[in-house]
Design an enzyme around this catalytic site. Structure first.
Site, mmCIF file in Angstrom:
data_model
loop_
_atom_site.group_PDB
_atom_site.id
_atom_site.type_symbol
_atom_site.label_atom_id
_atom_site.label_comp_id
_atom_site.label_asym_id
_atom_site.label_seq_id
_atom_site.Cartn_x
_atom_site.Cartn_y
_atom_site.Cartn_z
ATOM 1 C CB ALA A 1 -7.944 -5.464 3.729
ATOM 2 C CG ASN A 2 -8.321 -11.407 4.570
ATOM 3 O OD1 ASN A 2 -7.102 -11.355 4.593
ATOM 4 N ND2 ASN A 2 -9.027 -12.035 5.501
ATOM 5 N NE ARG A 3 -4.789 -10.324 -3.087
ATOM 6 C CZ ARG A 3 -4.274 -9.274 -3.735
ATOM 7 N NH1 ARG A 3 -5.072 -8.502 -4.434
ATOM 8 N NH2 ARG A 3 -2.982 -9.028 -3.672
#
Length: 240
Positions: free
Chosen positions: A48-50
């Site tokens: 995932a990305n933040r």
């Protein structure tokens, strides 16, 4: 799953009829993406990305406040669904692309989601176990679809404008302008997401609006105010 909360365009239509005024995006459709995507590795792990989804959700709400009929395609986020917006919840980048294509035609598209660049080539159906005598698994990665570029190349169904976001840690303006050209976007909203900035996941944003006419730097603002300014700009473009 999709959920519709309230219908502010119906209220705005009534106000327009009663007072003789119009909302600048009344009768128009906007597509907005928000949040991260989660790309499964196994049943309990993912790439995932933040991203909190705060900025994308604020943009959806700002467009709805100007009378647009908004479809928000959101990855996993703790942000509440904006009132008056049709929200479609997804997990992966491939699901996000399919939901965006299903939302066309649209008059404007704003891609604020932090989409994972890759997904695992083969997701494990069972949890990968860590044991002392087993080498950690090598993950083969496959590129995810480019949602911004795909919608920007949608032919007659292409929104006007198509707006992307660029979260960068260095050479911000150079990378943002390159992204705008490569992906055939009308605008790129670029921001510096170095950890020291506190922007990723925070309440404020400091953006550079990159267009074919140049780069405009906005001051550090609450993300809701960034959304309001962006929605106003979209309304100006669609009124011409």
């Amino acid at each position: 799953r999709s959920r519709r909360m309230g219908q502010p365009h119906e209220i705005l239509d009534g106000i327009e009829r009663y007072f003789g005024v119009s909302a600048p995006l009344a009768g128009l459709r906007a597509l907005v993406t928000s949040g991260p995507t989660h790309e499964p590795i196994d049943p309990v792990r993912y790439i995932a990305n933040r991203s909190s989804g705060r900025q994308g959700h604020a943009i959806a709400a700002a467009c709805a406040a100007l009378g647009a009929r908004v479809t928000l395609v959101s990855g996993p986020s703790a942000q509440p669904d904006p009132a008056g917006v049709t929200t479609t919840h997804i997990e992966t980048a491939r699901q996000m692309l399919a939901a965006c294509q299903a939302a066309l035609p649209a008059d404007a598209a704003i891609f604020a989601a932090a989409v994972a660049d890759w997904h695992v080539a083969r997701q494990s159906e069972l949890k990968l176990k860590k044991t002392p005598d087993v080498t950690p698994p090598a993950l083969a990665l496959v590129a995810n679809p480019d949602i911004l570029a795909t919608i920007a190349a949608a032919g007659p169904a292409r929104p006007r404008p198509v707006i992307g976001f660029a979260a960068e840690t260095h050479q911000l303006e150079t990378h943002a302008e390159d992204k705008r050209r490569r992906k055939n976007a009308d605008w790129i909203v670029a921001n510096d997401v170095n950890p020291a900035s506190g922007i990723m996941g925070g309440a404020e944003n400091e953006v550079h609006l990159v267009t074919a006419d140049g780069i405009e730097t906005w001051p550090r603002l609450d993300k809701s105010e960034v959304a309001r300014r962006l929605a106003d700009r979209i309304a100006q473009v669609l009124s011409t």
